[in-house]
Motif scaffolding. Structure first.
Motif, PDB file in Angstrom:
ATOM      1  N   PHE A 185       0.818  -1.199   0.000  1.00 32.89           N
ATOM      2  CA  PHE A 185       0.000   0.000   0.000  1.00 32.89           C
ATOM      3  C   PHE A 185       0.862   1.264   0.000  1.00 32.89           C
ATOM      4  O   PHE A 185       0.610   2.212  -0.736  1.00 32.89           O
ATOM      5  CB  PHE A 185      -0.918  -0.012   1.220  1.00 32.89           C
ATOM      6  CG  PHE A 185      -1.943   1.051   1.156  1.00 32.89           C
ATOM      7  CD1 PHE A 185      -3.170   0.802   0.565  1.00 32.89           C
ATOM      8  CD2 PHE A 185      -1.681   2.317   1.636  1.00 32.89           C
ATOM      9  CE1 PHE A 185      -4.114   1.801   0.477  1.00 32.89           C
ATOM     10  CE2 PHE A 185      -2.623   3.319   1.554  1.00 32.89           C
ATOM     11  CZ  PHE A 185      -3.849   3.061   0.973  1.00 32.89           C
ATOM     12  N   ASP A 186       1.895   1.247   0.829  1.00 31.11           N
ATOM     13  CA  ASP A 186       2.813   2.391   0.875  1.00 31.11           C
ATOM     14  C   ASP A 186       3.419   2.653  -0.499  1.00 31.11           C
ATOM     15  O   ASP A 186       3.597   3.804  -0.903  1.00 31.11           O
ATOM     16  CB  ASP A 186       3.947   2.129   1.869  1.00 31.11           C
ATOM     17  CG  ASP A 186       3.465   2.202   3.302  1.00 31.11           C
ATOM     18  OD1 ASP A 186       2.443   2.867   3.545  1.00 31.11           O
ATOM     19  OD2 ASP A 186       4.101   1.589   4.171  1.00 31.11           O
TER      20      ASP A 186
ATOM     21  N   GLN B 285       2.081   1.976  -3.348  1.00 27.68           N
ATOM     22  CA  GLN B 285       1.063   2.541  -4.220  1.00 27.68           C
ATOM     23  C   GLN B 285       0.930   4.048  -3.987  1.00 27.68           C
ATOM     24  O   GLN B 285       0.866   4.829  -4.933  1.00 27.68           O
ATOM     25  CB  GLN B 285      -0.260   1.837  -3.915  1.00 27.68           C
ATOM     26  CG  GLN B 285      -1.120   1.686  -5.122  1.00 27.68           C
ATOM     27  CD  GLN B 285      -2.396   0.916  -4.801  1.00 27.68           C
ATOM     28  OE1 GLN B 285      -2.707   0.609  -3.650  1.00 27.68           O
ATOM     29  NE2 GLN B 285      -3.137   0.617  -5.833  1.00 27.68           N
ATOM     30  N   ILE B 286       0.928   4.430  -2.735  1.00 28.10           N
ATOM     31  CA  ILE B 286       0.812   5.854  -2.396  1.00 28.10           C
ATOM     32  C   ILE B 286       2.068   6.598  -2.849  1.00 28.10           C
ATOM     33  O   ILE B 286       1.994   7.699  -3.390  1.00 28.10           O
ATOM     34  CB  ILE B 286       0.637   6.008  -0.875  1.00 28.10           C
ATOM     35  CG1 ILE B 286      -0.708   5.443  -0.445  1.00 28.10           C
ATOM     36  CG2 ILE B 286       0.773   7.470  -0.459  1.00 28.10           C
ATOM     37  CD1 ILE B 286      -1.881   6.199  -1.006  1.00 28.10           C
TER      38      ILE B 286
ATOM     39  N   ALA C 102       1.841   7.070  -6.522  1.00 24.11           N
ATOM     40  CA  ALA C 102       0.738   7.995  -6.830  1.00 24.11           C
ATOM     41  C   ALA C 102       1.199   9.431  -6.579  1.00 24.11           C
ATOM     42  O   ALA C 102       0.954  10.335  -7.369  1.00 24.11           O
ATOM     43  CB  ALA C 102      -0.485   7.665  -5.979  1.00 24.11           C
ATOM     44  N   ARG C 103       1.906   9.624  -5.487  1.00 26.15           N
ATOM     45  CA  ARG C 103       2.386  10.971  -5.165  1.00 26.15           C
ATOM     46  C   ARG C 103       3.445  11.442  -6.146  1.00 26.15           C
ATOM     47  O   ARG C 103       3.446  12.587  -6.594  1.00 26.15           O
ATOM     48  CB  ARG C 103       2.974  10.999  -3.761  1.00 26.15           C
ATOM     49  CG  ARG C 103       1.917  11.042  -2.711  1.00 26.15           C
ATOM     50  CD  ARG C 103       2.538  11.133  -1.337  1.00 26.15           C
ATOM     51  NE  ARG C 103       1.547  11.625  -0.388  1.00 26.15           N
ATOM     52  CZ  ARG C 103       1.706  11.598   0.917  1.00 26.15           C
ATOM     53  NH1 ARG C 103       2.822  11.138   1.446  1.00 26.15           N
ATOM     54  NH2 ARG C 103       0.765  12.058   1.703  1.00 26.15           N
TER      55      ARG C 103
ATOM     56  N   MET D 164       3.911  10.439  -9.200  1.00 22.74           N
ATOM     57  CA  MET D 164       3.279  10.706 -10.498  1.00 22.74           C
ATOM     58  C   MET D 164       2.555  12.041 -10.477  1.00 22.74           C
ATOM     59  O   MET D 164       2.649  12.831 -11.411  1.00 22.74           O
ATOM     60  CB  MET D 164       2.269   9.607 -10.833  1.00 22.74           C
ATOM     61  CG  MET D 164       2.886   8.317 -11.299  1.00 22.74           C
ATOM     62  SD  MET D 164       1.566   7.107 -11.665  1.00 22.74           S
ATOM     63  CE  MET D 164       2.583   5.702 -12.126  1.00 22.74           C
ATOM     64  N   THR D 165       1.806  12.269  -9.424  1.00 22.15           N
ATOM     65  CA  THR D 165       1.063  13.521  -9.316  1.00 22.15           C
ATOM     66  C   THR D 165       2.029  14.702  -9.346  1.00 22.15           C
ATOM     67  O   THR D 165       1.793  15.701 -10.023  1.00 22.15           O
ATOM     68  CB  THR D 165       0.250  13.525  -8.012  1.00 22.15           C
ATOM     69  OG1 THR D 165      -0.632  12.407  -8.035  1.00 22.15           O
ATOM     70  CG2 THR D 165      -0.560  14.799  -7.877  1.00 22.15           C
TER      71      THR D 165
ATOM     72  N   TRP E 247       3.421  15.197 -12.865  1.00 24.90           N
ATOM     73  CA  TRP E 247       2.391  15.691 -13.763  1.00 24.90           C
ATOM     74  C   TRP E 247       2.086  17.166 -13.491  1.00 24.90           C
ATOM     75  O   TRP E 247       1.883  17.945 -14.425  1.00 24.90           O
ATOM     76  CB  TRP E 247       1.127  14.844 -13.656  1.00 24.90           C
ATOM     77  CG  TRP E 247       0.153  15.183 -14.729  1.00 24.90           C
ATOM     78  CD1 TRP E 247      -1.065  15.774 -14.578  1.00 24.90           C
ATOM     79  CD2 TRP E 247       0.319  14.988 -16.145  1.00 24.90           C
ATOM     80  NE1 TRP E 247      -1.663  15.960 -15.800  1.00 24.90           N
ATOM     81  CE2 TRP E 247      -0.834  15.491 -16.780  1.00 24.90           C
ATOM     82  CE3 TRP E 247       1.350  14.448 -16.928  1.00 24.90           C
ATOM     83  CZ2 TRP E 247      -0.998  15.460 -18.161  1.00 24.90           C
ATOM     84  CZ3 TRP E 247       1.177  14.423 -18.306  1.00 24.90           C
ATOM     85  CH2 TRP E 247       0.017  14.924 -18.906  1.00 24.90           C
ATOM     86  N   GLU E 248       2.095  17.551 -12.237  1.00 24.03           N
ATOM     87  CA  GLU E 248       1.832  18.965 -11.929  1.00 24.03           C
ATOM     88  C   GLU E 248       2.979  19.856 -12.406  1.00 24.03           C
ATOM     89  O   GLU E 248       2.765  20.987 -12.843  1.00 24.03           O
ATOM     90  CB  GLU E 248       1.523  19.134 -10.443  1.00 24.03           C
ATOM     91  CG  GLU E 248       0.092  18.658 -10.206  1.00 24.03           C
ATOM     92  CD  GLU E 248      -0.324  18.539  -8.754  1.00 24.03           C
ATOM     93  OE1 GLU E 248       0.484  18.858  -7.855  1.00 24.03           O
ATOM     94  OE2 GLU E 248      -1.472  18.111  -8.514  1.00 24.03           O
TER      95      GLU E 248
ATOM     96  N   TRP F  23       8.593   6.102 -17.489  1.00 26.00           N
ATOM     97  CA  TRP F  23       7.279   6.697 -17.219  1.00 26.00           C
ATOM     98  C   TRP F  23       7.337   8.220 -17.315  1.00 26.00           C
ATOM     99  O   TRP F  23       6.436   8.853 -17.903  1.00 26.00           O
ATOM    100  CB  TRP F  23       6.746   6.273 -15.840  1.00 26.00           C
ATOM    101  CG  TRP F  23       5.332   6.721 -15.644  1.00 26.00           C
ATOM    102  CD1 TRP F  23       4.196   6.059 -15.988  1.00 26.00           C
ATOM    103  CD2 TRP F  23       4.895   7.978 -15.108  1.00 26.00           C
ATOM    104  NE1 TRP F  23       3.093   6.812 -15.693  1.00 26.00           N
ATOM    105  CE2 TRP F  23       3.488   7.996 -15.156  1.00 26.00           C
ATOM    106  CE3 TRP F  23       5.562   9.093 -14.579  1.00 26.00           C
ATOM    107  CZ2 TRP F  23       2.735   9.076 -14.702  1.00 26.00           C
ATOM    108  CZ3 TRP F  23       4.811  10.173 -14.141  1.00 26.00           C
ATOM    109  CH2 TRP F  23       3.411  10.163 -14.193  1.00 26.00           C
TER     110      TRP F  23
ATOM    111  N   ALA G 122       5.242  10.747 -19.671  1.00 22.82           N
ATOM    112  CA  ALA G 122       4.487  11.891 -19.145  1.00 22.82           C
ATOM    113  C   ALA G 122       4.858  13.161 -19.911  1.00 22.82           C
ATOM    114  O   ALA G 122       3.991  13.988 -20.218  1.00 22.82           O
ATOM    115  CB  ALA G 122       4.764  12.059 -17.650  1.00 22.82           C
TER     116      ALA G 122
END
Lengths: 434, 434
Positions: A160-161, A163-164, A167-168, A170-171, A174-175, A204, A208
């Motif tokens: 889970f860690d 995945q987070i 996700a962070r 990537m975010t 992307w920003e 990746w 992007a």
């Protein structure tokens, strides 16, 4: 469940970090070809140096694993498809960039032996041999160490860690890309192979960039990647020209102060014979930009552009613009490539200041391919300053000054001599982040 | 490639949204059992209403697809494992929460017929039948419409956009959970089934809550989920008590104003007979909290707590505390569950204000399981206010006032009558977000 795939995966003893000899920076190939022709007998020693003493690599990374990765990289050869791509592709608009004799050598090339020792919580990793062979280790060695460090941290994290974490990350990327989209006429490339978080992650981030900025071949802002393998697989331009190792080695081979003074220009004279157009990019800071430009021959002012890789980038760009003007060149026709530890805010500021005055381009490195700052406990995934440099040539130590005294390397007395010969003058120290 | 898996997947004509009759809120089962015993013959009509007129569901969602999903849900029956879980599990510390006669009925239950029409860009979806059968449609119907709307938007997005979308959504939820972690003694549950982005996403947010806050069974802050299927699969508490439909239907069946006035208390008297402890939670706002509490019988003040689902939550909680004090109860022993359109900042403020004065708990709904605000073009994935309400009982229209006049439903003249009978008084309008 796909049993065949799982069984197949289990046959791999290791999960290789470097899976291809093309997983390297394009400029290494250009430089290797140049060395192959101009300095075929020079013996150079490269050494991997971790400038971040607090990141104790030898405690994080198992020596056995490191050797496995290095040994695996040594087992690689250029594949037929890779060779075809190098021979048949157009680079910087030119066909047959790589000469047949060089390609023949490269097709049979394997990375040479390495020397590995542990010392004070760090690895001492050196490569010695014919310059054009030993130099091929730089990028794979850096990428292996960087990714093994990432893996050491990631291995302690739960599903889970992870995945987070991604996700962070990537975010965040992307920003950044969304912010870059606001810069009209932007030109930017990926220069992040050497200090990437990992291969898949670099791949990746390149996707992007394509997605967010558009491939320059179709009118977008993303001009390509320095990574040959990713360029090949994603059908992008492979970009890059030359690096500090050329003037460093040429300088180390100089027999006296006068030869030393001429060494950086000798490098570019050799380059001038081989390349034109966008490959004629001056990298002026090896022994100080100011002295280099002042004493440069006039034909250099005719080159296409300049790459600024240390020191204050605003000061560097203003110096270059003044220099071009003083040599009767129109800066509007000239290209400045910024490539030193950039992030979005700095790129936006440089773009606003210089776009319209010169052609501006960015080589975005570590903070594209390894911006995991603040994303893991104790900031254990933050990028750090790992380099792999030529330290001696035919037994003579090399020196690099750059425009930031914090980045200078070489024996102290030699540094003093170089500063005198190149009239480097006063320099301002800047923290080395990445 | 796993050919068998791909072939298997292709055998499915649709990708079902509702895959189990347990993919519903726990309180629907508790209420169904209560109705099964106390109002077995009442016929109720439920109607799905989209309060957000700007979201034109009938233009976004294909009618054929919607019918396929509804028909698929109608084909479901309780599986043996699901039945075993309901019969054998402990709910709120009690074994055999569901009586054998109810379980026998449920094991043979299938969702009844639905009536679907298009009107003004919206779907009119109604369910009529025995109350305890028709009521089972509420959550699946809402979840199907919500997820078909998500899919309609997601289908237009590329692979990369989807990756960024979910990376951002995950990052957002995780940052909310990190903020919640700062609240000492927090108790919070997932109430987000009905307006979730999708089943897999709800399941992921529940895992994030377990991971970030810890399961309350092991001393953490996450007290469980209202979704029975997720509770069963993730080994969590299934939570929830009762909802507005009970007093709404009881009220609609009242033969005169005096019976109407007593209807909400009659509901809770029936509930009182069946349940104790944490299942004795007052939902006071159906016809206005103030009048409800003023006229409440004393035995209700002995109940465990209150759920505040409309109006100003601070005002509602202060009203409840004053009411308990006026009835000689110690608020420290009482539980207030906040459940109306909450997000982190509001929960933190409520927690700081009321923790220590009463027991505080949160039922976090739409902004846990569907916070895609601002993440898609034109905000096309933002949650919206879709409800499925009992609209008539044995032919009599139902009314709901709540503590927010924006949320009132029913015929205008009936609303006036209810406001008079329940002495609802002045109310402040609050925007209905979710």
């Amino acid at each position: 469940m796909d049993i065949a795939a799982r069984v197949y995966n289990h046959k791999w003893k290791i999960d290789p970090i470097i899976r291809s000899l093309l997983d390297t920076d394009f400029y290494k190939l250009l430089m290797a070809q140049s060395v192959f022709r101009n300095k075929p007998d020079t013996v150079v020693r490269f050494s991997l140096i971790n400038r971040a003493h607090s990141v104790r690599l030898a405690e994080l990374i198992d020596e056995g694993e490191l050797r496995e990765q290095l040994d695996y990289a040594r087992s690689l050869r250029l594949t037929r498809g890779e060779s075809t791509w190098l021979r048949g592709n157009t680079f910087y608009g030119k066909r047959q960039m790589f000469r047949p004799d060089f390609m023949e050598w490269f097709e049979n090339f394997q990375l040479p032996a390495y020397h590995l020792e542990k010392k004070d919580g760090q690895y001492e990793l050196t490569f010695e041999g014919k310059w054009y062979e030993a130099m091929m280790w730089e990028i794979p060695a850096l990428a292996i160490l960087m990714e093994l460090r990432s893996r050491a941290v990631l291995n302690r994290m739960g599903r889970f860690d992870l995945q987070i974490l991604y996700a962070r990350a990537m975010t965040r990327i992307w920003e950044k890309i969304e912010a870059l989209r606001e810069l009209p006429g932007l030109k930017i490339a990926d220069f992040g192979t050497r200090r990437r978080h990992g291969f898949l992650w670099q791949d990746w981030t390149v996707q992007a960039m394509i997605e967010g900025l558009g491939d320059a071949a179709q009118g977008g802002a993303f001009t390509g990647t320095s990574n040959c393998l990713i360029a090949m697989r994603r059908d992008l331009e492979a970009v890059g020209t030359n690096a500090h190792e050329l003037p460093m080695v040429y300088a180390a081979l100089a027999k006296n102060d006068e030869e030393l003074r001429q060494a950086p220009y000798r490098v570019l004279a050799d380059w001038h014979e081989e390349h034109d157009g966008n490959l004629r990019i001056i990298l002026p800071d090896t022994f100080g930009t100011k002295g280099f430009l002042e004493h440069a021959p006039d034909w250099l002012a005719g080159w296409t552009g300049i790459r600024l890789d240390s020191g204050d980038p605003v000061e560097g760009a203003e110096t270059a613009i003044s220099w071009w003007k003083s040599r009767g060149e129109d800066p509007h026709d000239k290209l400045i490539i910024f490539s030193d530890g950039l992030d979005v805010a700095e790129m936006a500021a440089l773009h606003h200041r210089f776009a319209g005055r010169v052609k501006v381009s960015f080589g975005w490195g570590t903070l594209l391919t390894n911006d995991f700052r603040g994303l893991a406990p104790n900031d254990s995934l933050a990028p750090f300053s790992l380099v792999c440099k030529a330290v001696s040539a035919d037994g003579h130590p090399t020196v690099k000054l750059s425009d930031n005294p914090e980045k200078s390397t070489g024996p102290a007395e030699e540094i003093d001599r170089y500063r005198r010969v190149f009239e480097t003058g006063a320099q301002t120290a800047r923290p080395v982040i990445v």
